[in-house]
Design a protein around this motif. Structure first.
Motif, PDB file in Angstrom:
ATOM      1  N   LYS A 122      -1.137  15.747   4.019  1.00  0.00           N
ATOM      2  CA  LYS A 122      -1.593  16.962   4.174  1.00  0.00           C
ATOM      3  C   LYS A 122      -1.439  17.953   2.962  1.00  0.00           C
ATOM      4  CE  LYS A 122      -0.888  21.328   6.977  1.00  0.00           C
ATOM      5  NZ  LYS A 122      -0.258  22.057   7.823  1.00  0.00           N
ATOM      6  N   TYR A 136     -11.290   8.584   7.993  1.00  0.00           N
ATOM      7  CA  TYR A 136     -10.252   9.770   7.394  1.00  0.00           C
ATOM      8  C   TYR A 136     -11.082  10.344   6.387  1.00  0.00           C
ATOM      9  CZ  TYR A 136      -9.988   6.642   3.475  1.00  0.00           C
ATOM     10  OH  TYR A 136     -10.257   5.881   2.341  1.00  0.00           O
ATOM     11  N   CYS A 156     -10.892  12.744   3.159  1.00  0.00           N
ATOM     12  CA  CYS A 156     -10.118  12.625   1.813  1.00  0.00           C
ATOM     13  C   CYS A 156     -10.925  13.900   0.823  1.00  0.00           C
ATOM     14  CB  CYS A 156     -10.018  11.311   1.180  1.00  0.00           C
ATOM     15  SG  CYS A 156      -9.216  11.402  -0.290  1.00  0.00           S
ATOM     16  N   ASN A 162      -4.678  16.755   1.042  1.00  0.00           N
ATOM     17  CA  ASN A 162      -5.672  17.212   1.649  1.00  0.00           C
ATOM     18  C   ASN A 162      -6.531  15.880   2.493  1.00  0.00           C
ATOM     19  OD1 ASN A 162      -7.557  18.793   2.966  1.00  0.00           O
ATOM     20  ND2 ASN A 162      -9.010  19.079   1.168  1.00  0.00           N
ATOM     21  N   ARG A 167       3.293  12.358   6.948  1.00  0.00           N
ATOM     22  CA  ARG A 167       2.253  13.415   7.291  1.00  0.00           C
ATOM     23  C   ARG A 167       2.329  14.603   6.350  1.00  0.00           C
ATOM     24  NH1 ARG A 167       4.540  14.507  12.257  1.00  0.00           N
ATOM     25  NH2 ARG A 167       3.721  12.392  13.123  1.00  0.00           N
ATOM     26  N   ARG A 168       3.432  14.907   5.977  1.00  0.00           N
ATOM     27  CA  ARG A 168       3.513  16.138   5.064  1.00  0.00           C
ATOM     28  C   ARG A 168       2.944  15.871   3.673  1.00  0.00           C
ATOM     29  NH1 ARG A 168       9.233  17.223   4.768  1.00  0.00           N
ATOM     30  NH2 ARG A 168       9.161  15.814   3.188  1.00  0.00           N
ATOM     31  N   ARG A 194      -6.958  13.813   6.127  1.00  0.00           N
ATOM     32  CA  ARG A 194      -6.921  13.954   7.614  1.00  0.00           C
ATOM     33  C   ARG A 194      -7.330  12.520   8.043  1.00  0.00           C
ATOM     34  NH1 ARG A 194     -10.335  16.146  11.518  1.00  0.00           N
ATOM     35  NH2 ARG A 194     -11.636  16.815   9.776  1.00  0.00           N
TER      36      ARG A 194
END
Length: 160
Positions: free
Chosen positions: A97, A117, A119, A100, A93-94, A102
């Protein structure tokens, strides 16, 4: 080499170097916005890890209520695997993020799980069949079990 090289139409035209540099910059930026193979693997893992965590949690709940003699051992091993899954999920998850990216769950048909998603400003879709998910989860669980076995062997060797 740019797209203009080898294009016969542009041989007779006068082209300013600023325009060529701008084209090359824009082309490089467009290439940077496309997801890489490594990022697609990360997206796949991001989708699979929550399913794996639920599977392990259900197994642990069943073990808690079983009358198996080795119940405590199985629960301890399952808890270690669950902790490892959670660590991987947090790190993934880190990393997503930081890149960039999601991910949004979209829809689930009878045999395919779809996710959308984003990107680096672009929207794309990612789909996996349930069979692929099962095989990937099985492979990952085997890998976690092997890591746990190696860890136990390492601790056994240290105590001698």
């Amino acid at each position: 080499m740019s797209k203009l090289d080898g294009n016969e139409r542009w041989k007779s035209k006068m082209l300013l170097t600023e325009h060529v540099e701008q084209y090359d910059r824009d082309h490089a930026q467009a290439q940077a916005k496309v997801t890489t193979a490594e990022e697609r693997v990360m997206i796949r893992d991001f989708i699979l890890l929550p399913h794996m965590a639920v599977m392990v949690e259900k197994s642990l709940a069943e073990l808690e209520h079983s009358g198996n003699v080795l119940r405590r051992l199985y629960v301890a091993a399952g808890q270690l695997v669950l902790n490892r899954i959670m660590q991987d999920q947090y790190a993934l998850r880190r990393e997503l993020k930081a890149r960039n990216i999601r991910i949004v769950a979209e829809e689930q048909s009878s045999s395919i799980v779809h996710h959308r998603y984003y990107c680096r400003g672009y929207e794309e879709h990612f789909g996996m069949t349930r069979e692929v998910m099962r095989s990937e989860i099985s492979w990952r669980m085997t890998r976690y079990a092997a890591e746990l076995t190696e860890r136990m062997k390492g601790e056994k060797g240290e105590k001698k």
